[in-house]
Design an enzyme around this catalytic site. Structure first.
Site, PDB file in Angstrom:
ATOM      1  N   PHE A  31      21.007  82.692  82.059  1.00 29.34           N
ATOM      2  CA  PHE A  31      21.639  82.940  80.757  1.00 29.34           C
ATOM      3  C   PHE A  31      21.141  84.278  80.218  1.00 29.34           C
ATOM      4  CE2 PHE A  31      22.758  82.629  76.340  1.00 29.34           C
ATOM      5  CZ  PHE A  31      24.073  82.258  76.477  1.00 29.34           C
TER       6      PHE A  31
ATOM      7  N   ARG B 157      23.151  90.495  70.521  1.00 28.20           N
ATOM      8  CA  ARG B 157      24.231  91.344  71.043  1.00 28.20           C
ATOM      9  C   ARG B 157      23.863  92.821  71.012  1.00 28.20           C
ATOM     10  NH1 ARG B 157      28.935  88.214  71.518  1.00 28.20           N
ATOM     11  NH2 ARG B 157      29.283  86.664  69.900  1.00 28.20           N
TER      12      ARG B 157
ATOM     13  N   ASP C  85      32.296  84.875  83.905  1.00 30.44           N
ATOM     14  CA  ASP C  85      31.417  83.751  84.242  1.00 30.44           C
ATOM     15  C   ASP C  85      32.235  82.743  85.057  1.00 30.44           C
ATOM     16  OD1 ASP C  85      29.007  82.245  83.998  1.00 30.44           O
ATOM     17  OD2 ASP C  85      29.820  81.154  82.301  1.00 30.44           O
TER      18      ASP C  85
ATOM     19  N   GLU D 242      35.869  93.203  79.382  1.00 30.82           N
ATOM     20  CA  GLU D 242      35.116  91.967  79.106  1.00 30.82           C
ATOM     21  C   GLU D 242      33.619  92.239  79.175  1.00 30.82           C
ATOM     22  OE1 GLU D 242      35.020  88.913  78.272  1.00 30.82           O
ATOM     23  OE2 GLU D 242      36.610  87.686  79.133  1.00 30.82           O
ATOM     24  N   ASP D 243      32.853  91.452  78.444  1.00 30.08           N
ATOM     25  CA  ASP D 243      31.394  91.550  78.562  1.00 30.08           C
ATOM     26  C   ASP D 243      30.934  91.006  79.916  1.00 30.08           C
ATOM     27  OD1 ASP D 243      32.064  88.911  77.910  1.00 30.08           O
ATOM     28  OD2 ASP D 243      30.691  88.753  76.214  1.00 30.08           O
TER      29      ASP D 243
HETATM   30  P1  IMP Z   1      34.292  82.541  81.267  1.00 30.19           P
HETATM   31  O1  IMP Z   1      35.609  82.258  80.624  1.00 30.19           O
HETATM   32  O2  IMP Z   1      33.585  81.295  81.719  1.00 30.19           O
HETATM   33  O3  IMP Z   1      34.364  83.574  82.369  1.00 30.19           O
HETATM   34  O4  IMP Z   1      33.309  83.012  80.156  1.00 30.19           O
HETATM   35  C1  IMP Z   1      33.333  84.181  79.560  1.00 30.19           C
HETATM   36  C2  IMP Z   1      32.507  84.176  78.301  1.00 30.19           C
HETATM   37  O5  IMP Z   1      31.385  83.291  78.317  1.00 30.19           O
HETATM   38  C3  IMP Z   1      31.937  85.552  78.150  1.00 30.19           C
HETATM   39  O6  IMP Z   1      32.877  86.430  77.557  1.00 30.19           O
HETATM   40  C4  IMP Z   1      30.717  85.298  77.310  1.00 30.19           C
HETATM   41  O7  IMP Z   1      31.059  85.294  75.949  1.00 30.19           O
HETATM   42  C5  IMP Z   1      30.261  83.904  77.697  1.00 30.19           C
HETATM   43  N1  IMP Z   1      29.127  83.975  78.640  1.00 30.19           N
HETATM   44  C6  IMP Z   1      29.139  83.721  79.953  1.00 30.19           C
HETATM   45  N2  IMP Z   1      27.920  83.882  80.511  1.00 30.19           N
HETATM   46  C7  IMP Z   1      27.110  84.299  79.510  1.00 30.19           C
HETATM   47  C8  IMP Z   1      25.705  84.660  79.452  1.00 30.19           C
HETATM   48  O8  IMP Z   1      24.942  84.646  80.434  1.00 30.19           O
HETATM   49  N3  IMP Z   1      25.248  85.018  78.222  1.00 30.19           N
HETATM   50  C9  IMP Z   1      26.024  85.057  77.111  1.00 30.19           C
HETATM   51  N4  IMP Z   1      27.331  84.745  77.126  1.00 30.19           N
HETATM   52  C10 IMP Z   1      27.877  84.353  78.309  1.00 30.19           C
HETATM   53 MG    MG Z   2      32.497  86.238  74.975  1.00 21.44          MG
END
Ligand code: IMP
Ligand code: MG
Length: 182
Positions: free
Chosen positions: A152, A165, A103, A99-100
């Site tokens: 962010f 990206r 969050d 995963e990137d």
């Molecule tokens: P989660 O399901 O809330 O954990 O979110 C995961 C996805 O939200 C990541 O794979 C990102 O695509 C996006 N995301 C969360 N935080 C950021 C950020 O700070 N910048 C850009 N994308 C984010």
């Molecule tokens: Mg994403």
């Protein structure tokens, strides 16, 4: 100049390279004797995955999934949609999800459950970045390059409205660029 859209650079290209090499080494040692299936979560993970796998020196296979994101807003609906499914079966496999960023944890939690339901032998997660202060679902990556603050971020795969990206570093986007709605 793209970099001028950043408030600060959190980690440089060189710092990321060093850390990704270490994490790749740790994964190679942990999976020695196994033959894991590495799954990149598109689109954000494509940069980290391509760097990471070149530091994994055991046999692996690579596949991709794409999940729905919630666009420029970071408010999670709690629902995850599969936009592109895997080509390879996961049954009986040791799976490493790449995963990137983790969050709220919603995406990861959904994917882990899905892969286990499909019969994966194990599911672990490697994330380039971890933002634990935003967690809604109690889940943590098994491997993580950097823990990051509640800002962010863009770069190294992370986007704002599909942009940034390709930045080789990761940084905090200036509030005036995205309107400050985080
Ligand atoms: P989660 O399901 O809330 O954990 O979110 C995961 C996805 O939200 C990541 O794979 C990102 O695509 C996006 N995301 C969360 N935080 C950021 C950020 O700070 N910048 C850009 N994308 C984010
Ligand atoms: Mg994403």
């Amino acid at each position: 100049m793209l970099l001028s859209d950043l408030e600060t650079v959190l980690y440089t290209k060189e710092q990321i390279e060093t850390r990704v090499r270490e994490v790749g080494g740790a994964i190679s040692r942990a999976y020695a004797g196994s033959h894991p299936l590495v799954i990149g979560v598109l689109k954000g993970a494509f940069v980290f995955l391509s760097d990471l796998v070149r530091h994994i020196d055991i046999p692996i296979e690579i596949d991709f999934m794409a999940t729905s994101s919630y666009g420029a807003s970071t408010k999670s609906s709690g629902a995850v949609r599969i936009l592109k499914d895997l080509d390879l079966p996961v049954e009986g496999r040791d799976v490493l999800v790449v995963e990137d960023i983790v969050d709220t944890g919603t995406t990861l939690n959904y994917l882990r459950d899905l892969l286990l339901r499909r019969g994966a032998k194990s599911v672990k997660v490697a994330a380039a970045f971890d933002k634990p202060s935003r967690r809604v679902v109690p889940i943590a990556p098994d491997y993580c390059c950097f823990e990051v603050p509640n800002e962010f971020l863009v770069g190294y795969g992370l986007d704002y409205a599909e942009k940034y990206r390709h930045l080789p570093c990761v940084g905090v986007l200036k509030a005036e660029v995205y309107g400050g709605d985080h």
